[in-house]
Design an enzyme around this catalytic site. Structure first.
Site, PDB file in Angstrom:
ATOM      1  N   GLY A 109      31.028  40.411  63.034  1.00 33.92           N
ATOM      2  CA  GLY A 109      31.475  41.676  62.463  1.00 33.92           C
ATOM      3  C   GLY A 109      31.280  42.810  63.440  1.00 33.92           C
ATOM      4  O   GLY A 109      30.636  42.661  64.488  1.00 33.92           O
ATOM      5  N   THR A 110      31.838  43.945  63.078  1.00 35.92           N
ATOM      6  CA  THR A 110      31.763  45.118  63.946  1.00 35.92           C
ATOM      7  C   THR A 110      32.175  46.342  63.134  1.00 35.92           C
ATOM      8  O   THR A 110      32.598  46.227  61.980  1.00 35.92           O
ATOM      9  CB  THR A 110      32.682  44.948  65.167  1.00 35.92           C
ATOM     10  OG1 THR A 110      32.530  46.068  66.024  1.00 35.92           O
ATOM     11  CG2 THR A 110      34.134  44.884  64.732  1.00 35.92           C
ATOM     12  N   THR A 111      32.081  47.492  63.758  1.00 39.47           N
ATOM     13  CA  THR A 111      32.560  48.734  63.159  1.00 39.47           C
ATOM     14  C   THR A 111      33.246  49.550  64.243  1.00 39.47           C
ATOM     15  O   THR A 111      32.597  49.991  65.201  1.00 39.47           O
ATOM     16  CB  THR A 111      31.405  49.543  62.544  1.00 39.47           C
ATOM     17  OG1 THR A 111      30.765  48.782  61.522  1.00 39.47           O
ATOM     18  CG2 THR A 111      31.934  50.843  61.939  1.00 39.47           C
ATOM     19  N   LYS A 142      33.013  47.859  73.076  1.00 36.79           N
ATOM     20  CA  LYS A 142      34.108  47.533  72.162  1.00 36.79           C
ATOM     21  C   LYS A 142      35.292  48.480  72.290  1.00 36.79           C
ATOM     22  O   LYS A 142      36.322  48.250  71.665  1.00 36.79           O
ATOM     23  CB  LYS A 142      33.603  47.536  70.721  1.00 36.79           C
ATOM     24  CG  LYS A 142      32.492  46.517  70.471  1.00 36.79           C
ATOM     25  CD  LYS A 142      32.031  46.516  69.034  1.00 36.79           C
ATOM     26  CE  LYS A 142      30.913  45.516  68.831  1.00 36.79           C
ATOM     27  NZ  LYS A 142      30.435  45.486  67.431  1.00 36.79           N
ATOM     28  N   SER A 267      33.825  44.686  59.864  1.00 39.23           N
ATOM     29  CA  SER A 267      33.079  44.429  58.636  1.00 39.23           C
ATOM     30  C   SER A 267      32.425  45.690  58.079  1.00 39.23           C
ATOM     31  O   SER A 267      32.165  45.781  56.880  1.00 39.23           O
ATOM     32  CB  SER A 267      32.004  43.365  58.893  1.00 39.23           C
ATOM     33  OG  SER A 267      31.130  43.790  59.936  1.00 39.23           O
TER      34      SER A 267
END
Length: 352
Positions: A109-111, A142, A267
């Site tokens: 996941g990441t933001t 990212k 996520s």
């Protein structure tokens, strides 16, 4: 395929096949490796590159890197008709390997977020790369710069995102060299979408948000045919070149392409949207926009276990992109804690 273009697998294989045919004509008792130029009597090749058969490319959906036994046998028989049996090694690279089950689910996941305002485009993302319950890298990048006026926020598999960023940067640079100007953000998003669409249904996982600034370039007169054109054609050509403004597009690995003014992917995006929806507006200043982006990433990392560590913020304007100093999100946590303590103290003395 893009990997064949980058690594020249197809050219190496064709050269090796030509060499095998030459050796098979003059040396009947000596076997040669696929890639190495050294003659050997062993049937084990050093590099076994899988090259898909023509029938395999027509199937959809597919699992990339796997073909049926019928297709592999037909591919081998077709190659045997071209090459002499004495010149071919016994282990051919056409046989597909069996799929190996993963030891644990590769959940990640990441933001990431990006939005437009009167000062340009602002992009922000956390720096935690996770693999199931493991923090693989606490300081990953990212937000990947593509050229001087375009960056992309990446979500998905890190290796896939890095590869396709390099492919897109290469194609945009070639376009600029051919035409003397940069491709617009809309054109870059369309190009990336068309390149990713053939991989729909595979394990490729790329979700990118392209943030750029279009126009602002000076026409140096490289188009000589405009001298003999009419005044209206010259006017519209100059008008098209002088167009400038921010652009924001979302591109997914299944070929989806969306244009908007605010995107959050990963996520932790539901938690980031709770801050962005109530705070983002067109008239924000650069400091206000930066504060909202930092707070949105912080809220997401507070609730989402797959996001965390630091925050990267990029600001894209007509002069290009600028990157703020990477900031640890624990500093935002302590600032939030201090604000809560001051608010509680104020309420206490207000009641007394």
């Amino acid at each position: 395929m893009a990997l064949q273009d980058l690594c020249n697998f197809q050219d190496i294989f064709q050269d090796s096949l030509t060499k095998l045919c030459f050796l098979g004509t003059f040396e009947k008792n000596t076997a040669c490796d696929y890639v190495s130029s050294l003659s050997t009597r062993s049937s084990t090749s050093l590099f076994n590159f899988y090259i898909p058969a023509a029938e395999y490319l027509d199937e959809s959906p597919i699992q990339f890197g796997q073909i049926s036994n019928i297709q592999s046998s037909s591919a081998i028989s077709s190659q045997e008709s071209i090459l002499s049996p004495s010149s071919l090694p016994t282990s051919l690279p056409f046989a597909s390997s069996q799929s190996v089950p993963l030891p644990f689910p590769m959940s990640h996941g990441t933001t990431t977020l990006a939005f437009m305002f009167q000062g340009g485009v602002l992009a922000a993302a956390d720096t935690r790369s996770s693999c199931s319950g493991l923090v693989a890298c606490p300081a990953s990048q990212k937000i990947l710069p593509i050229h001087s006026h375009l960056v992309g926020t990446t979500s998905g598999t890190s290796a896939d995102c890095a590869l396709w960023k390099r492919i897109l940067a290469r194609e945009l640079r070639l376009y600029q060299l051919r035409h003397g100007r940069r491709l617009s953000t809309r054109g870059a998003a369309k190009l990336l979408s068309h390149m990713l669409h053939p991989f729909k249904g595979t394990e490729l996982c790329v979700a990118a948000t392209l943030c750029g600034w279009d126009g602002g370039e000076v026409d140096d007169g490289c188009h000589a045919e405009t001298q003999s054109s009419t005044f209206s054609e010259q006017y519209f050509a100059r008008k098209k070149v002088s167009f400038s403004g921010p652009g924001l597009f979302y591109v997914c690995s299944d070929g989806t392409r969306l244009q908007g003014t605010l995107f959050s992917v990963g996520s932790g995006s539901p938690y980031a949207y709770s801050i962005l929806d109530q705070g983002v507006r067109w008239g924000l200043t650069v400091d206000e926009a930066t504060s909202i982006a930092r707070e949105a990433v912080y809220r997401a990392t507070y609730r989402d276990a797959y996001s965390g560590n630091c925050v990267d913020i990029y600001h894209i304007t007509s002069n290009g992109w600028t990157r703020r100093t990477r900031e640890d999100l624990k500093e935002e946590y302590y600032r939030e804690k201090e604000r809560k303590e001051k608010a509680n103290i104020g309420e206490y003395f207000g009641e007394t």
